[in-house]
Scaffold this motif. Structure first.
Motif, PDB file in Angstrom:
ATOM      1  N   LEU A 178      67.337  56.270  64.319  1.00  0.00           N
ATOM      2  CA  LEU A 178      68.592  55.906  64.779  1.00  0.00           C
ATOM      3  C   LEU A 178      68.497  55.476  66.107  1.00  0.00           C
ATOM      4  CD1 LEU A 178      71.315  57.888  62.806  1.00  0.00           C
ATOM      5  CD2 LEU A 178      70.693  55.535  62.399  1.00  0.00           C
ATOM      6  N   LYS A 179      67.827  56.047  66.950  1.00  0.00           N
ATOM      7  CA  LYS A 179      67.683  55.832  68.541  1.00  0.00           C
ATOM      8  C   LYS A 179      67.180  54.337  68.817  1.00  0.00           C
ATOM      9  CE  LYS A 179      67.200  60.105  70.690  1.00  0.00           C
ATOM     10  NZ  LYS A 179      66.634  60.823  71.911  1.00  0.00           N
ATOM     11  N   ASN A 180      66.656  53.648  67.446  1.00  0.00           N
ATOM     12  CA  ASN A 180      66.210  52.278  67.466  1.00  0.00           C
ATOM     13  C   ASN A 180      67.162  51.252  67.201  1.00  0.00           C
ATOM     14  OD1 ASN A 180      63.068  52.044  67.982  1.00  0.00           O
ATOM     15  ND2 ASN A 180      63.544  54.037  67.002  1.00  0.00           N
ATOM     16  N   GLN A 181      68.647  51.796  66.783  1.00  0.00           N
ATOM     17  CA  GLN A 181      69.622  50.671  66.255  1.00  0.00           C
ATOM     18  C   GLN A 181      70.023  49.907  67.404  1.00  0.00           C
ATOM     19  OE1 GLN A 181      73.905  52.531  65.725  1.00  0.00           O
ATOM     20  NE2 GLN A 181      72.475  54.391  66.181  1.00  0.00           N
ATOM     21  N   GLY A 182      70.229  48.357  66.885  1.00  0.00           N
ATOM     22  CA  GLY A 182      70.647  47.687  67.695  1.00  0.00           C
ATOM     23  C   GLY A 182      70.082  46.220  67.374  1.00  0.00           C
ATOM     24  N   THR A 183      70.352  45.385  68.113  1.00  0.00           N
ATOM     25  CA  THR A 183      69.689  43.945  67.918  1.00  0.00           C
ATOM     26  C   THR A 183      68.652  43.712  68.969  1.00  0.00           C
ATOM     27  OG1 THR A 183      71.374  42.865  66.815  1.00  0.00           O
ATOM     28  CG2 THR A 183      69.894  41.372  67.630  1.00  0.00           C
ATOM     29  N   TRP A 184      67.460  43.554  68.716  1.00  0.00           N
ATOM     30  CA  TRP A 184      66.391  43.280  69.645  1.00  0.00           C
ATOM     31  C   TRP A 184      65.991  41.962  69.781  1.00  0.00           C
ATOM     32  CZ3 TRP A 184      65.063  48.071  72.474  1.00  0.00           C
ATOM     33  CH2 TRP A 184      65.726  49.127  72.019  1.00  0.00           C
ATOM     34  N   SER A 185      65.913  41.552  70.864  1.00  0.00           N
ATOM     35  CA  SER A 185      65.341  40.025  71.049  1.00  0.00           C
ATOM     36  C   SER A 185      63.973  40.148  71.895  1.00  0.00           C
ATOM     37  CB  SER A 185      66.398  39.407  71.995  1.00  0.00           C
ATOM     38  OG  SER A 185      67.445  38.998  71.381  1.00  0.00           O
ATOM     39  N   GLY A 186      63.188  39.213  71.486  1.00  0.00           N
ATOM     40  CA  GLY A 186      61.759  39.072  71.925  1.00  0.00           C
ATOM     41  C   GLY A 186      60.893  38.304  71.435  1.00  0.00           C
ATOM     42  N   GLU A 209      71.924  41.000  74.968  1.00  0.00           N
ATOM     43  CA  GLU A 209      72.661  41.288  76.292  1.00  0.00           C
ATOM     44  C   GLU A 209      72.446  41.849  77.384  1.00  0.00           C
ATOM     45  OE1 GLU A 209      75.391  41.690  73.243  1.00  0.00           O
ATOM     46  OE2 GLU A 209      74.781  39.577  73.332  1.00  0.00           O
ATOM     47  N   THR A 210      70.919  42.394  77.287  1.00  0.00           N
ATOM     48  CA  THR A 210      70.086  43.054  78.644  1.00  0.00           C
ATOM     49  C   THR A 210      68.928  42.160  78.918  1.00  0.00           C
ATOM     50  OG1 THR A 210      68.770  44.087  77.166  1.00  0.00           O
ATOM     51  CG2 THR A 210      71.017  45.285  77.402  1.00  0.00           C
ATOM     52  N   GLU A 211      68.522  42.418  79.836  1.00  0.00           N
ATOM     53  CA  GLU A 211      67.469  41.700  80.730  1.00  0.00           C
ATOM     54  C   GLU A 211      66.358  42.480  80.944  1.00  0.00           C
ATOM     55  OE1 GLU A 211      66.799  38.511  81.686  1.00  0.00           O
ATOM     56  OE2 GLU A 211      68.883  37.927  80.804  1.00  0.00           O
ATOM     57  N   PRO A 212      64.945  42.124  80.458  1.00  0.00           N
ATOM     58  CA  PRO A 212      63.923  42.882  80.366  1.00  0.00           C
ATOM     59  C   PRO A 212      63.317  43.065  81.737  1.00  0.00           C
ATOM     60  CG  PRO A 212      63.317  40.757  79.381  1.00  0.00           C
ATOM     61  CD  PRO A 212      64.816  41.027  79.797  1.00  0.00           C
ATOM     62  N   ALA A 213      62.846  44.084  82.230  1.00  0.00           N
ATOM     63  CA  ALA A 213      62.223  44.218  83.641  1.00  0.00           C
ATOM     64  C   ALA A 213      60.944  43.359  83.552  1.00  0.00           C
ATOM     65  CB  ALA A 213      61.797  45.728  83.810  1.00  0.00           C
TER      66      ALA A 213
END
Length: 277
Positions: A13-21, A136-140
């Protein structure tokens, strides 16, 4: 009182969310063959007891694809660490069938995953590097990994989990990487109280070749601070490992190691979090 360790499902569950890449297919020597934009949504359902996984890919010059999986238990080939880092793949290597595994690291709102496939042969067939960040986040920004970034002394802690779900083990780690000559590095690795393991690697293109042991190892330096370590060619009767590394920042690195026995049986998964002194 120490809190109870998270269950495997809670770690998922720590991996939940929408991951863009993107999914970057690469050759064993690091050539980029294809880069496909992707979105992976992990959505808990049924009060968190079921996971829906939706994988969308947008390959160039082709219609987009979508794959939807739903599951409420985890397969025998998958294990999660406390952080949410995970590995899934073959539980037994056979020379007559395809063999491989995926190793996934997680840090804040970013993930780095490496999938390694050996197609009925002892050497790596292909590798997929998956770099993702939560929508909605920006990768480093991270450059392609170089040997110079790895030089120094790294100290940390390793957590090992086991497919038979025996209690996890933790131990201190120390890794010293030194320049040993032009295009050559020496490496000294210590786990807990065990004797140090020493090896020497030659830089060949984007790879480090460690050839002295009975099971030679290739380390491939990857974009985004990543690395993949795998047998140069799996030797019968020798234990071996698959590893994904991630230089999260200049002084923080994670490594995830999937270890196999001399008989080709999956025995453990180890997450190392280490800082440069």
């Amino acid at each position: 009182m120490a809190s109870a360790p998270l269950t495997q499902w809670q770690r998922l569950l720590k991996n939940q969310g929408t991951w863009s890449g993107s999914f970057t297919q690469m050759s064993p020597n690091g050539d980029v063959l294809q880069d496909t934009p992707s979105e992976v949504a992990l959505t808990p359902l049924n009060e968190g007891n079921t996971m829906r996984q939706t994988i969308r890919k947008r390959p160039a010059d082709q219609p987009p694809t979508e794959t939807v999986l739903e599951y409420s238990s985890l397969g025998r080939g998958v294990l999660f660490c406390e952080t949410g880092a995970f590995s899934q793949g073959s539980i037994q290597r056979s020379p007559v069938s395809e063999f491989g595994a995926e190793l996934g690291l997680i840090h804040g709102t970013e993930r780095l995953r490496v999938a390694l496939i050996f197609p009925k042969q002892p050497s790596l067939g292909n590798l997929t590097l998956i770099r993702e960040h939560l929508a909605e986040t920006e990768p480093a920004p991270r450059p392609e990994l170089t040997v110079d970034q790895l030089l120094g002394t790294w100290v940390g802690e390793a957590e090992t989990v086991f497919p038979d779900l025996q209690p996890p083990q933790t131990m201190a780690t120390r890794l010293e990487i030194r320049q040993a000559g032009p295009g050559t590095v020496s490496q000294t690795l210590t786990f807990g109280q065990s004797p140090a393991i020493q090896s020497q690697g030659q830089l060949v293109g984007s790879t480090l070749q460690f050839d002295q042991s009975k099971q030679p190892v290739t380390v491939l330096l990857l974009p985004g601070g990543g690395s993949a370590s795998f047998p140069t060619a799996i030797q019968p009767g020798q234990p071996f490992f698959l590893e994904a590394g991630w230089l999260v920042s200049p002084t923080l690195r994670q490594r995830l190691v999937r270890t196999y026995s001399a008989q080709g049986t999956w025995v453990s998964l180890t997450l190392v979090a280490e800082r440069k002194l």
